[in-house]
Structures are given as C-alpha cells and as structure tokens.
Scaffold this active site. Structure first.
Site, PDB file in Angstrom:
ATOM      1  N   ASN A 153      26.920  29.775   1.427  1.00  0.00           N
ATOM      2  CA  ASN A 153      27.997  30.777   1.353  1.00  0.00           C
ATOM      3  C   ASN A 153      28.588  31.169   2.702  1.00  0.00           C
ATOM      4  O   ASN A 153      29.781  31.438   2.800  1.00  0.00           O
ATOM      5  CB  ASN A 153      27.545  32.000   0.550  1.00  0.00           C
ATOM      6  CG  ASN A 153      26.347  32.696   1.139  1.00  0.00           C
ATOM      7  OD1 ASN A 153      25.468  32.068   1.730  1.00  0.00           O
ATOM      8  ND2 ASN A 153      26.289  33.988   0.995  1.00  0.00           N
ATOM      9  N   GLU A 252      15.258  35.585   3.213  1.00  0.00           N
ATOM     10  CA  GLU A 252      16.400  36.418   2.838  1.00  0.00           C
ATOM     11  C   GLU A 252      16.920  35.879   1.507  1.00  0.00           C
ATOM     12  O   GLU A 252      17.463  34.769   1.452  1.00  0.00           O
ATOM     13  CB  GLU A 252      17.456  36.390   3.945  1.00  0.00           C
ATOM     14  CG  GLU A 252      16.952  37.134   5.179  1.00  0.00           C
ATOM     15  CD  GLU A 252      17.806  36.997   6.433  1.00  0.00           C
ATOM     16  OE1 GLU A 252      18.936  36.516   6.337  1.00  0.00           O
ATOM     17  OE2 GLU A 252      17.320  37.381   7.500  1.00  0.00           O
ATOM     18  N   CYS A 286      25.586  37.599  -0.342  1.00  0.00           N
ATOM     19  CA  CYS A 286      24.356  38.150  -0.915  1.00  0.00           C
ATOM     20  C   CYS A 286      24.369  39.677  -0.925  1.00  0.00           C
ATOM     21  O   CYS A 286      23.720  40.304  -1.745  1.00  0.00           O
ATOM     22  CB  CYS A 286      23.159  37.657  -0.120  1.00  0.00           C
ATOM     23  SG  CYS A 286      23.258  38.127   1.604  1.00  0.00           S
ATOM     24  N   GLU A 465      14.732  40.347  10.052  1.00  0.00           N
ATOM     25  CA  GLU A 465      15.205  39.687  11.261  1.00  0.00           C
ATOM     26  C   GLU A 465      16.289  40.578  11.870  1.00  0.00           C
ATOM     27  O   GLU A 465      16.697  41.570  11.284  1.00  0.00           O
ATOM     28  CB  GLU A 465      15.704  38.276  10.937  1.00  0.00           C
ATOM     29  CG  GLU A 465      14.581  37.392  10.393  1.00  0.00           C
ATOM     30  CD  GLU A 465      14.872  35.897  10.461  1.00  0.00           C
ATOM     31  OE1 GLU A 465      15.634  35.465  11.337  1.00  0.00           O
ATOM     32  OE2 GLU A 465      14.325  35.165   9.610  1.00  0.00           O
TER      33      GLU A 465
HETATM   34  P1  NAD Z   1      19.503  27.925  -3.111  1.00  0.00           P
HETATM   35  O1  NAD Z   1      18.233  28.675  -3.119  1.00  0.00           O
HETATM   36  O2  NAD Z   1      19.900  27.165  -4.298  1.00  0.00           O
HETATM   37  O3  NAD Z   1      19.518  26.872  -1.902  1.00  0.00           O
HETATM   38  C1  NAD Z   1      19.296  27.261  -0.571  1.00  0.00           C
HETATM   39  C2  NAD Z   1      18.729  26.087   0.201  1.00  0.00           C
HETATM   40  O4  NAD Z   1      17.436  25.767  -0.284  1.00  0.00           O
HETATM   41  C3  NAD Z   1      19.560  24.814   0.087  1.00  0.00           C
HETATM   42  O5  NAD Z   1      19.600  24.189   1.356  1.00  0.00           O
HETATM   43  C4  NAD Z   1      18.764  23.981  -0.904  1.00  0.00           C
HETATM   44  O6  NAD Z   1      18.953  22.601  -0.780  1.00  0.00           O
HETATM   45  C5  NAD Z   1      17.349  24.378  -0.541  1.00  0.00           C
HETATM   46  N1  NAD Z   1      16.357  24.187  -1.588  1.00  0.00           N
HETATM   47  C6  NAD Z   1      16.530  24.285  -2.925  1.00  0.00           C
HETATM   48  N2  NAD Z   1      15.359  24.081  -3.566  1.00  0.00           N
HETATM   49  C7  NAD Z   1      14.423  23.846  -2.610  1.00  0.00           C
HETATM   50  C8  NAD Z   1      13.032  23.553  -2.644  1.00  0.00           C
HETATM   51  N3  NAD Z   1      12.357  23.480  -3.792  1.00  0.00           N
HETATM   52  N4  NAD Z   1      12.387  23.358  -1.473  1.00  0.00           N
HETATM   53  C9  NAD Z   1      13.056  23.446  -0.293  1.00  0.00           C
HETATM   54  N5  NAD Z   1      14.371  23.704  -0.209  1.00  0.00           N
HETATM   55  C10 NAD Z   1      15.057  23.911  -1.349  1.00  0.00           C
HETATM   56  O7  NAD Z   1      20.623  29.004  -2.708  1.00  0.00           O
HETATM   57  P2  NAD Z   1      22.201  28.786  -2.609  1.00  0.00           P
HETATM   58  O8  NAD Z   1      22.733  28.579  -3.994  1.00  0.00           O
HETATM   59  O9  NAD Z   1      22.479  27.783  -1.562  1.00  0.00           O
HETATM   60  O10 NAD Z   1      22.683  30.210  -2.064  1.00  0.00           O
HETATM   61  C11 NAD Z   1      22.980  31.308  -2.885  1.00  0.00           C
HETATM   62  C12 NAD Z   1      21.786  32.246  -2.950  1.00  0.00           C
HETATM   63  O11 NAD Z   1      21.423  32.639  -1.640  1.00  0.00           O
HETATM   64  C13 NAD Z   1      22.075  33.548  -3.679  1.00  0.00           C
HETATM   65  O12 NAD Z   1      20.969  33.879  -4.468  1.00  0.00           O
HETATM   66  C14 NAD Z   1      22.230  34.566  -2.552  1.00  0.00           C
HETATM   67  O13 NAD Z   1      21.965  35.885  -2.910  1.00  0.00           O
HETATM   68  C15 NAD Z   1      21.250  34.048  -1.563  1.00  0.00           C
HETATM   69  N6  NAD Z   1      21.565  34.511  -0.204  1.00  0.00           N
HETATM   70  C16 NAD Z   1      20.806  35.505   0.345  1.00  0.00           C
HETATM   71  C17 NAD Z   1      21.102  35.995   1.616  1.00  0.00           C
HETATM   72  C18 NAD Z   1      20.334  37.118   2.251  1.00  0.00           C
HETATM   73  O14 NAD Z   1      20.558  37.409   3.433  1.00  0.00           O
HETATM   74  N7  NAD Z   1      19.423  37.772   1.540  1.00  0.00           N
HETATM   75  C19 NAD Z   1      22.177  35.447   2.322  1.00  0.00           C
HETATM   76  C20 NAD Z   1      22.935  34.429   1.716  1.00  0.00           C
HETATM   77  C21 NAD Z   1      22.619  33.968   0.451  1.00  0.00           C
HETATM   78  O1  6OD Z   2      25.180  39.230   8.890  1.00  0.00           O
HETATM   79  C1  6OD Z   2      24.103  38.630   8.831  1.00  0.00           C
HETATM   80  O2  6OD Z   2      23.366  38.483   9.823  1.00  0.00           O
HETATM   81  C2  6OD Z   2      23.656  38.073   7.554  1.00  0.00           C
HETATM   82  N1  6OD Z   2      22.442  37.501   7.533  1.00  0.00           N
HETATM   83  C3  6OD Z   2      24.475  38.149   6.466  1.00  0.00           C
HETATM   84  C4  6OD Z   2      24.130  37.677   5.187  1.00  0.00           C
HETATM   85  C5  6OD Z   2      25.077  37.535   4.237  1.00  0.00           C
HETATM   86  C6  6OD Z   2      24.759  37.051   2.932  1.00  0.00           C
HETATM   87  O3  6OD Z   2      25.503  36.390   2.254  1.00  0.00           O
END
Ligand code: NAD
Ligand code: 6OD
Length: 484
Positions: A153, A252, A286, A465
């Site tokens: 994202n 995260e 997120c 972090e």
């Molecule tokens: P995802 O969990 O599907 O994938 C993230 C990464 O993990 C990708 O690179 C993927 O290839 C890898 N991956 C998937 N399965 C794996 C496994 N079994 N072992 C190792 N690696 C694996 O997430 P996404 O769809 O790319 O992103 C969206 C999600 O991320 C949403 O749930 C969002 O809330 C979350 N997100 C959280 C934050 C935060 O700061 N908390 C920030 C951005 C996105």
């Molecule tokens: O601003 C940041 O450092 C951060 N980790 C943002 C996360 C955004 C989630 O989509």
C-alpha cells in the site's frame, strides 16, 4: 519488457521463474518479476552475513550515518524515477505519491541515521561488595541479518521505515517487497550501489509468501530477526516461522480503526479529516477509518457532508489533474472489496453513496476501480463493521455519550489507530487514555513525527518502531560491567 531482478550481494540477479507485474489503472503488464527460490534466498543470507563481517561490520556509526544521508540524497536526486515507479505499481495519485511516499522514503534514512548517531545508552557507577567501584554501560550491537517483509500500500515508505533504522543500527537487510509492488525496492538497489553502500548490506528477493521467497526468507535460520508489515493472518504464519530459532519479530498488522466525532468538533475540519482517513490511498492505509461514530446532534448533518465530499472525489489515473482517488491494487483485492460492498447490502445497510464500480472509459475500464462508499444503519455485529476491508468505505453510526463512544471504539480485536475530533481538551485526553490503540490522533490523522513510537495494540501488532523505539528492535543492548 521491463525486468524486475533480485538484488543480492550487490548484483542484479535473474532467475528462471518470472511472474507479471500489472498496473492497477488498466491491468497492462508493466514488466516481469524474477521470483527468488530457496537458492537465491540462501545466497542473499550468505551475502548479508559476509557484509556484516566486512567493511560494513567495522564501519563507525558516524560513517554509516553519512552513507545513509547519501542514500536519501540519491533518492531525492532520482525523485522522479521513484515517483514514476511507485505510481505505475500502485496507481496512486501524483499528489499523494509526490507528497508522502517518496519524500518519506528519503526522510526515513536521514531521520534514523541521526537518531542512532545521537541516542545515548545508560551508564551507572556502583560500589562493589569488596568496597571497590564498578561502572556499567549499555552498548548497542546490531541484531545481524534482518528480514524486511513488506506490503503493497505504501511500498517505498513502509520498506524504508524498516530498512532506515535497520541499516543505521549496523544490520544487513534482505527485503521481500510485495509481489504487487516490486519496483521501488529494486530501484533502491541501484541507489545503494551508486552511493557506495557495501555489497550484501541491502538485498532484495522477489516473490510471494507461502512456498516462495517470503516463506523461504522468514524460515531461514540465518535470519536473526524479522520485521513485517501486513495482514494479521500473515503475521501469525511468520510468527510460527520465527519461533524456530526463537528469532525476534516486529509486527505492524491490520486494523479496523474507529473515527470519533463529537458534537463540539470543528465541523468542517472533522469532515475533511474523516474524508482523508477514509478515502486516502483509496482506503488502503492501515491507519484508515472504516468505522465512524458521530455524536447524535450532528449525525445527519455529518453524514450529508461526508457524502458530498465522497461524491466530489475525482477518480482517475495518477497524472490526471485534480485526481484524488486511484484504483485498488489488484483484481483480487477489488473482488474482496466488492464482496464487502455486496455483503453490506445483504446485511441491510443503507447505502448513502457508492456501493459499486465507477464507469471508466477506454483502457481504464480494465483497471481496479471502485466507488467511495458510505453505509449507515447496520448493527455492530455486521461483517463490514467487524472485518478489515482495506477499501474506500466506512460505516457511520451515531453515539450519545463518551462512554458509549469508547465502548464502540474498543469492541474489536484490532488496536491500531483512532482519530478523535473534539474541541474539548479534557474529552480529548480522556479518549486518548481510554481507546485501546497504539496511535491516537486528535483533530488530525496520519500526522507523523518520526521520533515518536508507532505500532499497534491487540491484534494490530507486536512492538513499537519510530525514534529510539526502533533501536529496541534493530539493536541488541549489551550491558558492559567494568570493575575498576
Ligand atoms: P499481506 O500480509 O498479504 O502481505 C504482506 C507481505 O507478506 C507480502 O510481501 C507477502 O508476499 C508476504 N507474505 C504473505 N504470506 C507470507 C508468508 N506465509 N510468509 C512470509 N511472507 C508472506 O499484506 P498486504 O495485502 O500486502 O497488505 C495489506 C495489509 O497490511 C492490511 O491488513 C493492512 O492493514 C496491513 N498494513 C499494516 C500496517 C501497519 O503499520 N500496521 C501498514 C500497512 C499495511
Ligand atoms: O508513517 C509510518 O511510518 C507508517 N508506518 C505508516 C503506515 C501506514 C499504513 O498503511
């Protein structure tokens, strides 16, 4: 055809197995991504281990910080290359990528270089049992080889948010970008090479999760720590992999964040703020707000105002003037979001606006577009109120008093972020203390100071972090006791 290669030990590496990288705006093939197998992941781990034993491992923190400043300067010099790559991979508007994604990609290196250079450790003097004196102090040492597993994202921003502090602390990293967004992590390899970061310090392996680069990397016993951003469910799988060898994780994860608007809020600012927190990056943030609770006296007026804002958002490709809403990342994600749009109707929602696909013309008709959507009228048990959708949509419900708002906000397994709108300082402080989240924004949203703690409570993450908190993960704190 553009090729996205792995970057291992300072070399760009092709593999025999490729997959297509497609543009979200019109589904055209941007290029072919070379998937790393076990062999390439092994090579990346070895390259990282070698780098830690070489010049990088011996480099002073001052010199490391200089190199990381040079990385940031080179990203800024190649700003347009990064911008074009990010817009192509994600389809996000130029205004967003140029103001948030790429500048933060550079800032993450400078800020953490300076933090690590300047962060003190503790020191004590004590009297020993024999009446002598001892002095002890803390010494930060790198964790070692750090795996950085990233989502799609905010690809460059979220990757460098981890790589910046990891390198500042003297680690070597192996980045696994999302399969959806391979470009900017690959481009960063060129930057590392250009400014003289030693080979093997920054590595990139492309691929998917299960039975691909993600799993091979996180299972690898040569990896000393795993920092991950992505879905909570993926976090569970990675945590299981990290258990072998008892390797630390920093997570995260997902969210189902509440936005709370009190009747005394500055109305226009609150509407603008919730418009951003719900629809920015097409709802793929997120920290975004998918549950909005508005105090009853202003409920109807607020729903009408947010509807007007949503309907005024211009949907389109990154470079079209005035565009503020891009596509979703992929056909698969669109299917998921459209599934929730259908589910909301089936659950009995009032669709205030949106709920379907916009009509796009020409090649754009193949893109992954959805309408910004607002629902009202659902019970709190509804699927679209309980589950993370990660799309440009929210449900708005009324509340009567502070206690009710707190209970509604906390009725979720997640605990990432909240945004609270009120002009009463006491209300703001009480809400900030009562809502179970890692991040509470008051009269603002996604306002960042990189020196502060960032992370999620409950199922939204493990650890914090940002600022010196990053050092707690990326460095081992050794205690040195010297008897004088
Ligand atoms: P995802 O969990 O599907 O994938 C993230 C990464 O993990 C990708 O690179 C993927 O290839 C890898 N991956 C998937 N399965 C794996 C496994 N079994 N072992 C190792 N690696 C694996 O997430 P996404 O769809 O790319 O992103 C969206 C999600 O991320 C949403 O749930 C969002 O809330 C979350 N997100 C959280 C934050 C935060 O700061 N908390 C920030 C951005 C996105
Ligand atoms: O601003 C940041 O450092 C951060 N980790 C943002 C996360 C955004 C989630 O989509």
């Amino acid at each position: 055809m553009k090729q996205f290669l792995n970057f291992i030990g300072g070399e760009f590496i092709a593999t025999g197995k490729t997959f297509e990288n497609r543009a979200p705006v019109d589904n055209h093939v941007i290029g072919l991504v070379h998937e790393a197998g076990q062999k390439e992941v092994d090579a990346a781990v070895t390259a990282a281990q070698v780098a830690l034993k070489g010049d990088w491992g011996r480099m002073s923190v001052v010199k490391r910080a200089e190199l990381l400043h040079a990385v940031a300067d080179e990203i800024n010099r190649r700003f347009d290359d990064f911008l074009q790559a990010e817009m192509a991979d994600t389809g996000k508007p130029h205004s967003l990528a140029s103001h948030i994604d790429i500048p933060r990609g550079a800032a993450n290196f400078k800020v953490f270089a300076d933090i690590v250079k300047n962060a003190p450790t503790e020191s004590f003097q004590m009297t020993t049992p024999d009446g002598g004196t001892a002095i002890s102090y803390g010494l930060r040492t790198p964790l070692g080889v750090v795996a950085v597993v990233c989502p799609w994202n905010l690809p460059l921003l979220l990757m460098t948010w981890k790589v910046g502090p990891a390198l500042a602390c003297g680690n070597a990293v192996i980045v696994k970008p999302s399969e959806e967004t391979p470009a900017t992590a690959t481009l960063l390899g060129e930057v590392m090479k250009a400014v003289g970061v030693p080979d093997g310090v920054y590595n990139v392996v492309h691929g998917f999760g299960p039975n691909s680069a993600g799993e091979f990397l996180t299972r690898h016993r040569g990896v000393n720590g795993i920092t991950f951003t992505g879905e909570t469910r993926t976090g569970e799988a990675i945590m299981a992999a990290a258990a072998k060898g008892v390797r630390p994780v920093s997570f995260e994860l997902g969210g189902k964040n509440a936005g709370i608007v009190f009747a005394d809020a500055d109305f226009d600012k609150a509407v603008t703020g919730i418009t951003r927190s719900t629809f920015e990056n097409c709802g793929q943030v997120c920290l975004g707000t998918e549950r909005v609770y508005v105090q009853r006296p202003i409920f109807d007026k607020f729903v009408a105002a947010l509807k007007a804002k949503a309907e005024a958002l211009k949907i389109g490709p990154p470079m079209e003037p005035g565009v503020s809403l891009g596509p979703l990342i992929s056909a698969e994600h669109k299917q998921k979001v459209m599934g929730y749009y259908a589910k909301a109707k089936a659950e009995g929602a009032t669709v205030v606006t949106g709920g379907s696909e916009p009509r796009m013309s020409g090649a754009l008709a193949e893109g992954h577009w959805v309408q910004p959507t607002i629902w009202t009228g659902l019970p709190e048990s509804a699927g679209v109120i309980r589950e993370e959708i990660f799309g440009p949509c929210c449900h708005i419900a009324p509340f009567d008093n502070e206690e009710e708002a707190i209970a509604l906000a906390n009725a979720t397994d997640y605990g990432l972020a909240t945004t609270v709108w009120t002009q009463d300082l006491a209300t703001a402080h009480r809400m900030a203390a009562a809502i179970e989240v890692g991040l509470c924004w008051v009269n603002s949203w996604f306002l960042r100071d990189l020196r502060t703690a960032f992370g999620g409570a409950k199922a939204s993450g493990i650890g914090r972090e940002g600022g010196v908190h990053s050092l707690e993960f990326y460095a081992e704190l050794r205690n040195v006791m010297i008897k004088l």
